[in-house]
Write an enzyme that holds these catalytic residues in place. Structure first.
Site, PDB file in Angstrom:
ATOM      1  CE  LYS A  35      19.252  28.438  13.007  1.00 44.91           C
ATOM      2  NZ  LYS A  35      18.779  28.692  11.622  1.00 44.91           N
TER       3      LYS A  35
ATOM      4  CB  SER B 158      16.971  18.464  12.005  1.00 49.69           C
ATOM      5  OG  SER B 158      16.414  19.765  12.036  1.00 49.69           O
TER       6      SER B 158
ATOM      7  NE  ARG C 166     -23.717 -22.668 -14.205  1.00 55.03           N
ATOM      8  CZ  ARG C 166     -22.730 -23.523 -14.069  1.00 55.03           C
ATOM      9  NH1 ARG C 166     -22.836 -24.505 -13.163  1.00 55.03           N
ATOM     10  NH2 ARG C 166     -21.633 -23.421 -14.805  1.00 55.03           N
TER      11      ARG C 166
ATOM     12  CB  ALA D 177     -12.538 -26.264 -24.843  1.00 57.15           C
TER      13      ALA D 177
ATOM     14  N   GLY E 238      11.979 -11.190   0.393  1.00 53.09           N
ATOM     15  CA  GLY E 238      11.725  -9.768   0.593  1.00 53.09           C
ATOM     16  C   GLY E 238      11.519  -9.458   2.057  1.00 53.09           C
TER      17      GLY E 238
ATOM     18  CB  THR F 180       7.561  -1.189   7.425  1.00 53.03           C
ATOM     19  OG1 THR F 180       8.276  -0.319   6.548  1.00 53.03           O
ATOM     20  CG2 THR F 180       7.344  -0.493   8.759  1.00 53.03           C
TER      21      THR F 180
ATOM     22  CB  VAL G 254       7.960 -11.333   0.662  1.00 52.15           C
ATOM     23  CG1 VAL G 254       7.242 -12.080  -0.464  1.00 52.15           C
ATOM     24  CG2 VAL G 254       7.306  -9.974   0.889  1.00 52.15           C
TER      25      VAL G 254
ATOM     26  CE  LYS H   7       2.819  -6.840   2.354  1.00 56.61           C
ATOM     27  NZ  LYS H   7       2.166  -5.748   1.574  1.00 56.61           N
TER      28      LYS H   7
ATOM     29  CG  ASP I  62       4.781   4.448  -1.895  1.00 58.82           C
ATOM     30  OD1 ASP I  62       5.529   5.434  -2.078  1.00 58.82           O
ATOM     31  OD2 ASP I  62       5.147   3.436  -1.267  1.00 58.82           O
TER      32      ASP I  62
END
EC number: 2.7.11.12
Length: 856
Positions: free
Chosen positions: A117, A137, A477, A489, A552, A555, A559, A574, A668
């Site tokens: 277009k 896009s 102490r 205990a 795991g 990004t 893990v 991790k 998140d």
């Protein structure tokens, strides 16, 4: 229910969606930024330019909620860009940072190199770039010579932040000036400020009319307004003036007509919205006065906050005329304590005046402490007043009995044991049983309460006196009143590690035996406590960890399942790549994640044991959670029943409530970030998006489908965003798909649906309580969202959806989870050798170390 008993509902829509990834909070300098510098020209905006820009911004998704002044301010930040025919403006697949409005010429749109277009003057493109640095896009080129108005995302969102802050601070200063709000707390005033609605009036327009019944308070932000009574001009109101405050308290006609003298802008607060956010204003004001007065009392300041609130709720509030004997020494029977809410009263003893009490002042400690003592004082009103009366029955109802000493004693025990992890998450019933089981014992100077080397079976709290801790004949102490010892205990059969010796005569201790404790705490909770304490007791070094599996991947790294060889305890490790952190500008976020995770201590939140680092990685050593993700569990279960949804949502609520109490917003929340332990209970993980929040945040962060509208709009948000995510999760639990943007992957379309889409429910969802709660959680206005009022999470917990739910049994691990995995389940299960090459590649990458991680 065990996982081998479940047949997944394969055609159910909840099985169809892929896992959703979060947007990270960072700004990149894109190639688009460099390109625009070559086309930028300085040019003043003409009137027609402003009209074009404002018209386009008003149709923009993010700007749809902005007022005229905010639109104008943003227009002023638009820059002018010049392009020749054939010049590329944006390129498909590249990160975008600009939003454009066509000023002149034609611009062609290409998708996958195919022209689709042509855009002309007044059209706009690049809207998604104002929200996030997502990929373009489409490609857009100049079809002819042309010009654009454009604004960069960081400038746009910084301007929104500045405007929002200025507006909030100005409204808050106005709220501070309204006398009816004087007795509100800072949090309550902030809630009212957030509830302010801006209303604009033209010259000659009536704002309020004499004789009409009103329910709105108005504060003049700009302009002037004239006050008329019986058509006679009385005075002119200017900026900062307010009117209609009685409309928030009383249902009565307006006493004057007020007409805008010029273009006038008002911040308005209506009684209906105020009741949603704060509750009945008069009740709230009186409750605040009572609570503050009780907290000043030497007696009542020792009872719990819940008991204080109960007393304020059950106190009898009465109005008295001037010169009235409110309480007379010869007639008083049940009143033990009074608080002045309005007006002035005079206090007499033996017919002699001993003082005047004004608003917020109270009297009666001696009669509360000794309730059998006859009331000797007389109280007389000096003017019309309002008094709160606390009676014997009020005290009995709120404290459990009329013995204030017993209540204080109980609260002391409770406050002590609630500080200890072993007792912190007992249910109220378990806590009461434990406290009732405490007995009192006494010792003389030199007596041994605990002997080093002996196997113990008692836990002690010092009620009065002092003890010393001695190990190998060496004094370590001294402990005093309200200190405790011997708690291990109650769980373990092990020798005492030190002796405890009384240093005073008549040492008084409370104690409870192991046999009693085990009758109160049993099953899953006991097993959970044993594992948690054992894990925290163990000292772990990186060199002692043996990697078994990769469980795991994310990004920033992987893990690992690791074994601590000396103790054979397994953990999750991790491993976060420093290279990835630096490339994505996440240095501050990783430090914040460590800080927040280290402070967390809740049974439904992943527990951090310790952290390590080397030249290439950060390492988070946490408890190992073996039951898989909630994301997978709800796909095994299919549509959740009401009780199953209650279990999972209730658990999530308790975890998030813990964070919000510490001013931490999670940002998140989604099933992918919740694991199930081997007992089937939840563990909230991954605090990469979490933040300690003071005031408001403006960062766009989180997973798009779960984002609250206020995150997208960029005008500031708080912890309310997590409560919106409750609604998304509950919808997913009982309906299957996501409530907004379920079939969308384009972020702009997801955001558009969240901001403007209609909330609908499938025909197969018939539980009206579930539907109503979801609607209230997914309220687009944060101030109207359930759980966001001054009552907080209490409103959600007491909602009819949870009417048959036992929160105590959930916290005490006494409910049967919907799903218990019979075998260990992880997000990934990869052999170590498959990932060794990736680690080797990362290890060979040089990191520019500027000591930013020195405190990690």
């Amino acid at each position: 229910m065990d996982d081998d008993e479940i047949i997944p509902k394969k055609n159910h829509p909840s099985n169809e969606r892929n896992k959703k990834k979060a947007i990270l909070s960072h700004e990149d300098f894109t190639g688009e930024d460099s390109l625009m510098e070559n086309h930028l020209e300085l040019r003043d905006k003409l009137t027609e330019d402003i009209v074009t820009i404002k018209a386009s911004l008003k149709n923009n998704l993010v700007c749809s909620t902005l007022n005229e002044n905010e639109i104008l301010a943003l227009s002023n930040y638009m820059q002018f860009f010049v392009f020749k025919s054939g010049d590329m403006v944006i390129k498909q697949g590249e990160k975008g940072s600009y939003f454009f409005i066509i000023n002149s010429g034609k611009f062609d749109v290409y998708v996958n190199d195919k022209k689709v277009k042509t855009l002309t003057k007044g059209s706009s493109f690049g809207e998604a770039a104002l929200i996030h640095n997502t990929q373009r896009s489409a490609t857009i080129k100049a079809g002819t010579n042309g010009t654009l108005w454009g604004v960069q995302r960081s400038t746009f969102r910084a301007t929104l932040k500045q405007l929002s802050n200025r507006n909030f601070n100005e409204n808050r200063s106005f709220i501070d000036s309204v006398s009816v709000f004087d007795m509100l707390t800072e949090a309550q005033k902030n809630m009212i400020t957030n509830a302010c609605v801006i209303q604009n009036f033209k010259p000659g327009e009536t704002i309020v009319k004499q004789g009409d019944y009103g329910d709105v308070l108005y504060i003049l932000k700009d302009g002037k307004a004239t006050v008329y009574i019986n058509d006679e001009e009385i005075r002119v109101l200017e900026k900062g003036s307010y009117f209609g405050e009685r409309a928030l308290l009383y249902d009565e006609p307006r006493s004057a007509t007020i007409i805008a003298k010029e273009v006038t802008s008002c911040a308005s607060i209506c009684r209906k919205l105020l009741n949603v956010v704060l509750g009945n204003l008069q009740v709230v004001l009186f409750r605040n006065i009572m609570t503050e007065a009780l907290q000043q009392s030497e007696i009542f300041k020792q009872i719990s906050p819940d008991q204080l609130n109960d007393l304020a709720d059950t106190a009898i509030v009465r109005d008295y005329p001037a010169n009235y004997n409110i309480l007379h020494k010869d007639k008083i029977k049940s009143v033990k304590y009074i608080i002045v809410l309005e007006g002035k009263v005079e206090l007499f003893l033996d017919d002699e005046s001993i003082g005047i009490l004004t608003r917020g002042k109270s009297f009666g400690d001696q009669y509360v402490l000794n309730q059998k003592q006859k009331f000797k004082h007389t109280l007389k009103s000096l003017e019309v007043c309002k008094i709160a009366l606390i009676t014997e029955s009020c005290l009995a109802d709120c404290l459990g009995n009329n013995n204030i000493d017993a209540s204080i004693d109980y609260n002391n025990k409770k406050s002590i044991i609630k500080k200890m992890y072993i007792f912190r998450y007992l249910t109220d019933k378990q806590c009461n049983l434990l406290i009732e089981a405490f007995k009192t014992t006494r010792y003389e100077e030199g007596d041994y309460i605990i002997q080093e080397g002996e196997v113990g079976s008692r836990f002690y709290i010092i009620k009065a006196g002092e003890v010393e801790i001695v190990k190998n004949n060496k004094r370590l102490r001294t402990l005093g009143k309200n200190d405790y010892f011997g708690e291990r205990a109650l769980i373990y059969d092990e020798p005492r590690t030190a002796s405890v010796i009384s240093t005073v005569n008549n040492l008084e201790c409370w104690y409870v035996d192991k046999s009693v404790f085990l009758q109160i705490i049993e099953g899953p909770m006991l097993a959970h406590l044993e594992e948690r304490i054992k894990m925290q007791d163990t000292k772990v070094e990186m060199s002692e960890l043996l990697t078994e599996r990769i469980i795991g991947r994310g990004t920033f790294g992987i893990v690992k399942l690791v074994l601590h060889e000396p103790t054979k305890i397994r953990y999750a490790l991790k491993c976060v790549s420093k290279k990835s952190i630096i490339e994505l500008n996440q240095q501050n976020n990783i430090k914040l994640e460590r800080e927040i995770t280290a402070e967390n201590d809740h049974p439904f939140i992943i527990r951090l044991v310790r952290t390590f680092k080397d030249s290439k990685y950060f390492y988070f050593l946490t408890e190992l959670v073996t039951g898989g993700e909630l994301y997978d569990a709800i796909r095994k279960l299919g549509l959740l029943s009401r009780s199953q949804a209650q279990f999972y949502l209730g658990s999530i609520i308790l975890a998030i409530e813990y964070l919000h109490e510490r001013s931490i917003v999670y940002r998140d929340l989604k099933p992918e970030n919740i694991l199930l332990d081997k007992q089937g209970y939840v563990k909230l993980i991954d605090f990469g998006c979490a933040k300690k929040i003071h005031g408001r945040s403006y960062t766009l962060v989180g997973t798009p489908h779960y984002m609250a509208p206020e995150v997208i709009l960029g005008k500031g948000y708080g912890c309310t965003v997590d409560i919106w995510a409750f609604g998304v999760c509950l919808y997913e639990f009982i309906c299957g798909p996501l409530p907004f943007g379920n079939d969308q992957e384009d972020q702009l379309e997801i955001f558009r649906d969240i901001l403007t889409g209609q909330l609908t429910f499938p025909d197969y969802v018939t539980d009206t309580d579930s539907i109503n709660l979801i609607k209230r959680l997914l309220c687009r206005l944060p101030q109207g969202r359930i759980g966001c009022s001054i009552n907080g999470f209490k409103d959600i917990k007491e909602n009819s959806f949870f009417a048959d739910f036992d929160w105590d049994r959930l916290a005490g691990r006494l409910l049967e989870p919907p799903l218990i995995s019979k075998s260990e389940t992880y997000a990934e299960d990869i052999d170590v050798k498959q990932i060794e090459q990736e680690e080797e590649d990362n290890a060979n990458t040089e990191i520019d170390d500027e000591n930013w991680d020195i405190d990690f």
